[in-house]
Design a protein around this motif. Structure first.
Motif, mmCIF file in Angstrom:
data_model
loop_
_atom_site.group_PDB
_atom_site.id
_atom_site.type_symbol
_atom_site.label_atom_id
_atom_site.label_comp_id
_atom_site.label_asym_id
_atom_site.label_seq_id
_atom_site.Cartn_x
_atom_site.Cartn_y
_atom_site.Cartn_z
ATOM 1 N N SER A 26 6.784 12.833 -22.071
ATOM 2 C CA SER A 26 5.760 13.444 -21.228
ATOM 3 C C SER A 26 6.418 14.010 -19.975
ATOM 4 C CB SER A 26 4.714 12.397 -20.838
ATOM 5 O OG SER A 26 3.787 12.918 -19.912
ATOM 6 N N ALA A 27 5.990 15.188 -19.558
ATOM 7 C CA ALA A 27 6.609 15.845 -18.408
ATOM 8 C C ALA A 27 6.058 15.324 -17.085
ATOM 9 C CB ALA A 27 6.392 17.350 -18.490
ATOM 10 N N ALA A 28 4.917 14.643 -17.119
ATOM 11 C CA ALA A 28 4.271 14.211 -15.870
ATOM 12 C C ALA A 28 3.858 12.745 -15.952
ATOM 13 C CB ALA A 28 3.050 15.073 -15.585
ATOM 14 N N ARG A 29 3.707 12.126 -14.793
ATOM 15 C CA ARG A 29 3.285 10.734 -14.715
ATOM 16 C C ARG A 29 1.864 10.567 -15.247
ATOM 17 N NH1 ARG A 29 7.976 8.036 -14.222
ATOM 18 N NH2 ARG A 29 9.078 8.476 -12.264
ATOM 19 N N ASN B 149 0.818 -1.227 0.000
ATOM 20 C CA ASN B 149 0.000 0.000 0.000
ATOM 21 C C ASN B 149 0.849 1.274 0.000
ATOM 22 O OD1 ASN B 149 -2.458 -1.532 0.148
ATOM 23 N ND2 ASN B 149 -2.068 -1.812 2.329
ATOM 24 N N HIS B 150 2.086 1.167 -0.437
ATOM 25 C CA HIS B 150 2.938 2.353 -0.582
ATOM 26 C C HIS B 150 2.731 2.945 -1.978
ATOM 27 C CE1 HIS B 150 6.513 4.938 -0.331
ATOM 28 N NE2 HIS B 150 6.782 4.539 -1.564
ATOM 29 N N THR B 151 2.521 4.248 -2.054
ATOM 30 C CA THR B 151 2.374 4.915 -3.350
ATOM 31 C C THR B 151 3.756 5.184 -3.929
ATOM 32 O OG1 THR B 151 0.285 5.944 -2.696
ATOM 33 C CG2 THR B 151 1.439 6.912 -4.572
ATOM 34 N N LEU B 152 4.061 4.469 -4.985
ATOM 35 C CA LEU B 152 5.372 4.598 -5.623
ATOM 36 C C LEU B 152 5.409 5.798 -6.563
ATOM 37 C CD1 LEU B 152 8.095 2.922 -5.883
ATOM 38 C CD2 LEU B 152 7.120 2.063 -8.029
ATOM 39 N N ILE B 153 4.347 5.950 -7.340
ATOM 40 C CA ILE B 153 4.238 7.030 -8.324
ATOM 41 C C ILE B 153 2.845 7.621 -8.227
ATOM 42 C CG2 ILE B 153 4.045 7.492 -10.806
ATOM 43 C CD1 ILE B 153 6.250 5.437 -11.261
ATOM 44 N N ALA C 151 6.709 -8.637 -10.828
ATOM 45 C CA ALA C 151 8.152 -8.692 -11.051
ATOM 46 C C ALA C 151 8.479 -9.827 -12.039
ATOM 47 C CB ALA C 151 8.873 -8.925 -9.732
ATOM 48 N N ILE C 152 9.465 -9.673 -12.886
ATOM 49 C CA ILE C 152 10.394 -8.534 -12.960
ATOM 50 C C ILE C 152 9.899 -7.606 -14.061
ATOM 51 C CG2 ILE C 152 12.740 -7.862 -13.575
ATOM 52 C CD1 ILE C 152 13.742 -10.428 -12.293
ATOM 53 N N ASP C 153 9.877 -6.312 -13.773
ATOM 54 C CA ASP C 153 9.400 -5.346 -14.754
ATOM 55 C C ASP C 153 10.037 -3.987 -14.479
ATOM 56 O OD1 ASP C 153 7.980 -4.244 -16.867
ATOM 57 O OD2 ASP C 153 6.094 -5.179 -16.260
ATOM 58 N N ILE C 154 9.801 -3.058 -15.388
ATOM 59 C CA ILE C 154 10.319 -1.694 -15.257
ATOM 60 C C ILE C 154 9.136 -0.739 -15.339
ATOM 61 C CG2 ILE C 154 11.886 0.065 -16.189
ATOM 62 C CD1 ILE C 154 13.425 -2.229 -17.556
ATOM 63 N N VAL C 155 9.067 0.209 -14.419
ATOM 64 C CA VAL C 155 8.015 1.222 -14.445
ATOM 65 C C VAL C 155 8.645 2.599 -14.294
ATOM 66 C CG1 VAL C 155 6.253 -0.325 -13.525
ATOM 67 C CG2 VAL C 155 7.609 1.051 -11.947
ATOM 68 N N GLY C 156 7.932 3.572 -14.845
ATOM 69 C CA GLY C 156 8.420 4.945 -14.724
ATOM 70 C C GLY C 156 9.198 5.436 -15.917
#
Length: 233
Positions: A94-97, A41-45, A81-86
């Motif tokens: 894009s300047a924003a998520r 439940n941690h907000t990563l992005i 997992a395993i993956d890449i995000v962000g």
């Protein structure tokens, strides 16, 4: 190269991926690397935040949340997992998520500054090829699911969605209260709330789900019955 203090904390599968992906990266890139574990439940992005870091999901699961849906935020995908995000935003400039990502369970990440990542991967054909393969596999899987989903009736599409949500929320044989509102489910299925209500009534009659104060609940036996029915559809 990956710093030894980070590399030594990884298991065999994680090391295999890291060795392959970072085989040609410059030594200077390692200076900005971090290895972090975040709880469930941690907000990563957060959607609309600036693109500061790229995250390599080495262990755990993430939930994607669309913040700008017509009827409010809803959960739309799970990343394992395993993956890449962000880095999607970096490739599209894009300047924003675009979306919000939160951890579904304790998760381990290798983190790189976004500016270092994009400057490096533009010049590293090996890493760029691997990342392109990963993205194409995801797009193909999504396209296959959407084609399959397109030909399903609304009752079956809703059953598929609810069974997937049960599996995402709980992996133990327990009763699960599904958090989605009917407008959220209508958005997900691409139909009206009235259609969702009709499909819910069908699933109630067939005992695939139950209701508790208007909220959908699913027992483990109902989940198994739903999975069995979906395999035959």
């Amino acid at each position: 190269m990956i710093p030894e203090t980070i590399y030594n904390r990884l298991d065999r599968r994680q090391r295999e991926f890291i060795n392959k992906f970072f085989s040609q990266c410059p030594q200077a890139l390692s200076a900005g690397m971090m290895l972090k574990t975040y709880p469930a439940n941690h907000t990563l992005i957060n959607a609309d935040d600036s693109c500061t870091y790229v995250y390599f999901l080495l262990r755990g699961r993430l939930q994607g949340i669309e913040e700008h849906a017509k009827n409010g935020p809803y959960n739309f995908t799970e990343i394992k997992a395993i993956d890449i995000v962000g880095d999607y935003e970096l490739f599209t400039e894009s300047a924003a998520r675009i979306v919000t990502l939160t951890t579904l369970e304790e998760s381990l990440f290798l983190i790189l500054p976004a500016s270092d990542y994009i400057a490096w991967i533009k010049k590293d054909s090996n890493a760029l090829f691997i990342r392109t393969q990963m993205v194409i596999r995801q797009l193909v899987a999504q396209s296959q699911f959407e084609r399959h989903n397109f030909f399903l009736d609304n009752r079956t599409r809703l059953l598929h969605f609810l069974a997937n949500e049960y599996g995402r929320i709980n992996r133990a044989p327990e009763l699960v209260r599904l958090p989605h509102t009917r407008p959220e489910m209508a958005d997900k299925l691409g139909c009206s709330v009235r259609t969702v209500n009709r499909a819910i009534n069908q699933l109630l009659e067939e005992n695939f789900i139950s209701l508790d104060h208007g909220k959908i609940v699913m027992s483990y036996d109902q989940y198994l019955a739903a999975k069995s029915a979906l395999q035959k559809s």
